[in-house]
Design a protein around this motif. Structure first.
Motif, PDB file in Angstrom:
ATOM      1  N   PHE A  14      83.035   4.325  54.211  1.00 29.79           N
ATOM      2  CA  PHE A  14      82.766   2.879  54.572  1.00 29.79           C
ATOM      3  C   PHE A  14      81.914   2.232  53.340  1.00 29.79           C
ATOM      4  CE2 PHE A  14      81.271   5.861  58.247  1.00 29.79           C
ATOM      5  CZ  PHE A  14      81.335   4.771  59.323  1.00 29.79           C
ATOM      6  N   ASN A  15      82.553   3.440  52.578  1.00 28.24           N
ATOM      7  CA  ASN A  15      81.830   2.682  51.071  1.00 28.24           C
ATOM      8  C   ASN A  15      82.991   1.522  50.811  1.00 28.24           C
ATOM      9  OD1 ASN A  15      79.492   3.736  50.893  1.00 28.24           O
ATOM     10  ND2 ASN A  15      79.687   5.455  49.222  1.00 28.24           N
ATOM     11  N   HIS A  16      84.382   2.469  50.967  1.00 28.78           N
ATOM     12  CA  HIS A  16      85.501   1.658  51.136  1.00 28.78           C
ATOM     13  C   HIS A  16      85.591   0.122  51.536  1.00 28.78           C
ATOM     14  CE1 HIS A  16      87.802   5.318  49.212  1.00 28.78           C
ATOM     15  NE2 HIS A  16      86.481   5.166  48.377  1.00 28.78           N
ATOM     16  N   PHE A  17      85.064   0.349  52.541  1.00 25.94           N
ATOM     17  CA  PHE A  17      84.972  -0.787  54.135  1.00 25.94           C
ATOM     18  C   PHE A  17      84.705  -1.474  52.963  1.00 25.94           C
ATOM     19  CE2 PHE A  17      83.218  -3.142  56.921  1.00 25.94           C
ATOM     20  CZ  PHE A  17      84.609  -3.885  57.431  1.00 25.94           C
ATOM     21  N   TYR A  18      83.796  -1.342  52.517  1.00 25.49           N
ATOM     22  CA  TYR A  18      82.040  -2.352  52.048  1.00 25.49           C
ATOM     23  C   TYR A  18      83.002  -3.112  50.777  1.00 25.49           C
ATOM     24  CZ  TYR A  18      79.364  -0.647  55.344  1.00 25.49           C
ATOM     25  OH  TYR A  18      78.743  -0.376  56.043  1.00 25.49           O
ATOM     26  N   HIS A  19      84.090  -2.600  49.856  1.00 27.43           N
ATOM     27  CA  HIS A  19      84.687  -3.003  48.755  1.00 27.43           C
ATOM     28  C   HIS A  19      86.120  -3.581  49.627  1.00 27.43           C
ATOM     29  CE1 HIS A  19      86.192  -2.044  44.482  1.00 27.43           C
ATOM     30  NE2 HIS A  19      87.293  -2.496  45.540  1.00 27.43           N
ATOM     31  N   PHE A  21      86.203  -5.191  51.611  1.00 28.31           N
ATOM     32  CA  PHE A  21      85.266  -6.640  52.395  1.00 28.31           C
ATOM     33  C   PHE A  21      85.214  -7.760  51.206  1.00 28.31           C
ATOM     34  CE2 PHE A  21      84.743  -7.771  56.900  1.00 28.31           C
ATOM     35  CZ  PHE A  21      84.091  -8.532  56.880  1.00 28.31           C
ATOM     36  N   GLU A  22      85.277  -7.357  49.501  1.00 25.65           N
ATOM     37  CA  GLU A  22      84.597  -7.920  48.444  1.00 25.65           C
ATOM     38  C   GLU A  22      82.631  -7.647  49.106  1.00 25.65           C
ATOM     39  OE1 GLU A  22      87.337 -10.690  48.798  1.00 25.65           O
ATOM     40  OE2 GLU A  22      88.880  -9.778  48.093  1.00 25.65           O
ATOM     41  N   ILE A  23      82.078  -7.198  49.487  1.00 22.04           N
ATOM     42  CA  ILE A  23      81.248  -7.129  49.285  1.00 22.04           C
ATOM     43  C   ILE A  23      80.302  -6.140  48.925  1.00 22.04           C
ATOM     44  CG2 ILE A  23      80.772  -8.688  51.381  1.00 22.04           C
ATOM     45  CD1 ILE A  23      80.104  -6.118  53.224  1.00 22.04           C
ATOM     46  N   MET A  69      92.869  -7.873  55.348  1.00 24.68           N
ATOM     47  CA  MET A  69      91.549  -6.747  54.588  1.00 24.68           C
ATOM     48  C   MET A  69      92.360  -4.985  54.453  1.00 24.68           C
ATOM     49  SD  MET A  69      88.258  -5.846  54.580  1.00 24.68           S
ATOM     50  CE  MET A  69      88.137  -4.682  55.770  1.00 24.68           C
ATOM     51  N   ASP A  70      92.897  -4.551  53.737  1.00 24.06           N
ATOM     52  CA  ASP A  70      93.691  -3.586  54.014  1.00 24.06           C
ATOM     53  C   ASP A  70      92.873  -2.639  53.074  1.00 24.06           C
ATOM     54  OD1 ASP A  70      96.645  -4.688  54.000  1.00 24.06           O
ATOM     55  OD2 ASP A  70      96.637  -5.362  52.319  1.00 24.06           O
ATOM     56  N   PHE A 108      89.864   8.372  66.158  1.00 23.50           N
ATOM     57  CA  PHE A 108      89.917  10.019  65.289  1.00 23.50           C
ATOM     58  C   PHE A 108      91.042  10.041  64.333  1.00 23.50           C
ATOM     59  CE2 PHE A 108      88.898  11.060  69.242  1.00 23.50           C
ATOM     60  CZ  PHE A 108      88.369  12.299  69.549  1.00 23.50           C
ATOM     61  N   ILE A 109      90.634   9.713  63.156  1.00 19.36           N
ATOM     62  CA  ILE A 109      91.191   9.094  61.921  1.00 19.36           C
ATOM     63  C   ILE A 109      91.475  10.438  60.641  1.00 19.36           C
ATOM     64  CG2 ILE A 109      91.025   7.372  59.698  1.00 19.36           C
ATOM     65  CD1 ILE A 109      89.454   5.791  62.044  1.00 19.36           C
ATOM     66  N   GLU A 110      92.519  10.944  60.619  1.00 17.65           N
ATOM     67  CA  GLU A 110      92.666  11.306  59.302  1.00 17.65           C
ATOM     68  C   GLU A 110      92.469  10.442  57.576  1.00 17.65           C
ATOM     69  OE1 GLU A 110      93.254  14.603  57.874  1.00 17.65           O
ATOM     70  OE2 GLU A 110      93.273  15.910  60.004  1.00 17.65           O
ATOM     71  N   GLN A 111      93.383  11.052  56.425  1.00 16.24           N
ATOM     72  CA  GLN A 111      93.991   9.394  55.426  1.00 16.24           C
ATOM     73  C   GLN A 111      94.229   9.129  55.721  1.00 16.24           C
ATOM     74  OE1 GLN A 111      92.927  13.737  52.584  1.00 16.24           O
ATOM     75  NE2 GLN A 111      92.558  11.749  51.231  1.00 16.24           N
ATOM     76  N   ILE A 112      93.666   7.091  56.374  1.00 15.48           N
ATOM     77  CA  ILE A 112      95.322   6.801  56.316  1.00 15.48           C
ATOM     78  C   ILE A 112      95.375   5.308  56.283  1.00 15.48           C
ATOM     79  CG2 ILE A 112      95.528   7.716  59.277  1.00 15.48           C
ATOM     80  CD1 ILE A 112      93.544   4.922  59.411  1.00 15.48           C
ATOM     81  N   GLU A 113      95.854   4.530  55.405  1.00 17.93           N
ATOM     82  CA  GLU A 113      95.987   3.389  55.383  1.00 17.93           C
ATOM     83  C   GLU A 113      95.748   2.015  56.244  1.00 17.93           C
ATOM     84  OE1 GLU A 113      99.434   2.593  52.843  1.00 17.93           O
ATOM     85  OE2 GLU A 113      98.652   3.982  51.342  1.00 17.93           O
ATOM     86  N   ALA A 114      95.128   1.804  56.380  1.00 24.13           N
ATOM     87  CA  ALA A 114      94.576   0.319  57.400  1.00 24.13           C
ATOM     88  C   ALA A 114      94.688  -0.866  56.636  1.00 24.13           C
ATOM     89  CB  ALA A 114      93.143   0.928  58.137  1.00 24.13           C
ATOM     90  N   SER A 115      95.523  -2.376  58.304  1.00 23.28           N
ATOM     91  CA  SER A 115      94.960  -3.123  57.741  1.00 23.28           C
ATOM     92  C   SER A 115      94.260  -3.833  58.531  1.00 23.28           C
ATOM     93  CB  SER A 115      96.185  -3.805  57.835  1.00 23.28           C
ATOM     94  OG  SER A 115      96.745  -3.609  56.312  1.00 23.28           O
ATOM     95  N   PHE A 116      93.284  -4.805  58.723  1.00 28.52           N
ATOM     96  CA  PHE A 116      92.794  -5.761  59.119  1.00 28.52           C
ATOM     97  C   PHE A 116      92.973  -7.034  59.437  1.00 28.52           C
ATOM     98  CE2 PHE A 116      90.399  -2.267  58.409  1.00 28.52           C
ATOM     99  CZ  PHE A 116      89.675  -1.085  59.711  1.00 28.52           C
TER     100      PHE A 116
END
Length: 337
Positions: A14-19, A21-23, A69-70, A108-116
């Motif tokens: 979640f910390n990576h997501f917020y980073h 997201f640039e917040i 967003m990657d 179900f998520i392993e270590q992945i790269e995702a683009s939103f």
């Protein structure tokens, strides 16, 4: 027992997501409210953690232009997402998935790269619930009604790094979510109440997606889609449900295949499932406290309040009037009833 290292590892996602997201998150959960406004986006994200192995994210935002967003996940995890408004795409390992309004997604998520991929001038409202792998595996050992007792995170993934299950949000879950969001916004939900509510949503989602896998060789994708359509019709018409033959005609599947397939997919007969969903909805309506017992009975399709009370007590071991009385009390008083 949940370890401290699990807490750190799990919340890194979640910390990576917020980073990405640039917040900036203060990371002082369980109550971390982040509002933001820029030339690209505005809105708010409310991050809550009622206990160290649960993270709840309530998102409400929009973008002024199309935005990509990657991000990279740090640790394996399981997440359920309820998309209440907006449509977005997610690209993972070369595959594109669409998340649309009104859907529940179990990931179900392993270590992945995702683009939103977010659309211009589209409002997004979502509720996400994340747990670490160990918590998921623990519940698979404890929850009744899961088709395979030894089911765990890696068996679900089947050697892949990502797996998504998606379905229309159940009517009962919509009611639970509305009550939860209202209480959070009004600052009237304790951590204990939030934990209880979130666990209900998790267990219901696991049972929806992971119980009673249907025979893949006997039923085509079209047949399975028709049976899921039958499920939707039942839930949306529980006050005045169609007969089995009417339901069969509505979905374009013969009644034998419907009965057999429905039992395999949902673990209950068509009308056993209807009865279950009626009583579940009744329970949440009673907890909401805006209707009396007779009104609740009518709202879920029981014309006779006595028959409703008998069915309700048979399932929950308590009279509906007692539930109504209990949930009209403040939370601290309920525990003494």
């Amino acid at each position: 027992m949940v370890t401290t290292s699990m807490k750190v590892d799990f919340h890194q996602n979640f910390n990576h997501f917020y980073h990405a997201f640039e917040i900036l998150s203060s990371q002082e959960i369980p109550q971390d409210y982040m509002s933001f406004q820029s030339s690209v986006k505005d809105g708010a994200i409310h991050r809550l953690s009622p206990r160290q192995d649960l993270e709840v994210v309530v998102s409400d935002y929009s973008f002024y232009k199309e935005h990509r967003m990657d991000m990279l996940t740090a640790k394996p995890m399981v997440e359920i997402s309820f998309c209440l408004q907006g449509t977005r795409e997610v690209q993972i390992s070369g595959c594109t998935y669409e998340i649309t309004a009104g859907t529940c997604s179990l990931q179900f998520i392993e270590q992945i790269e995702a683009s939103f991929l977010f659309n211009k001038n589209e409002a997004y409202q979502m509720v996400g619930i994340g747990i670490p792998v160990s918590t998921f595996n623990h519940y698979m050992d404890k929850i009744d009604g899961i088709g395979e007792s030894s089911l765990n995170f890696h068996k679900v993934l089947k050697g892949t790094s990502y797996r998504l299950f998606q379905e229309k949000i159940d009517a009962i879950d919509i009611l639970i979510l509305k009550q939860m969001l209202h209480a959070i916004a009004a600052k009237k939900m304790t951590n204990l109440e939030l934990e209880y509510t979130v666990l209900q949503l998790l267990i219901r989602t696991f049972q929806t997606f992971l119980s009673h896998p249907i025979n893949q060789t006997e039923y085509s994708n079209s047949d399975r889609e028709k049976i899921r359509h039958a499920q939707t019709i039942i839930i949306e018409n529980m006050m005045n449900p169609p007969t089995l033959m009417e339901l069969s005609r509505l979905i374009g599947l013969n009644d034998f295949k419907l009965k057999k397939g429905f039992k395999e997919m949902f673990g209950k007969t068509v009308f056993g499932y209807l009865r279950e969903k009626r009583l579940e909805k009744a329970s949440y309506l009673l907890q909401n406290g805006s209707m009396n017992v007779t009104e609740v009975a009518n709202a879920v399709g029981y014309s006779n309040p006595s028959h409703f009370a008998e069915a309700f007590k048979g399932k929950y071991g308590i009279n509906p009037s007692e539930v109504l009385k209990k949930f009209s009390q403040p939370f601290t008083e309920r525990n003494h009833l």
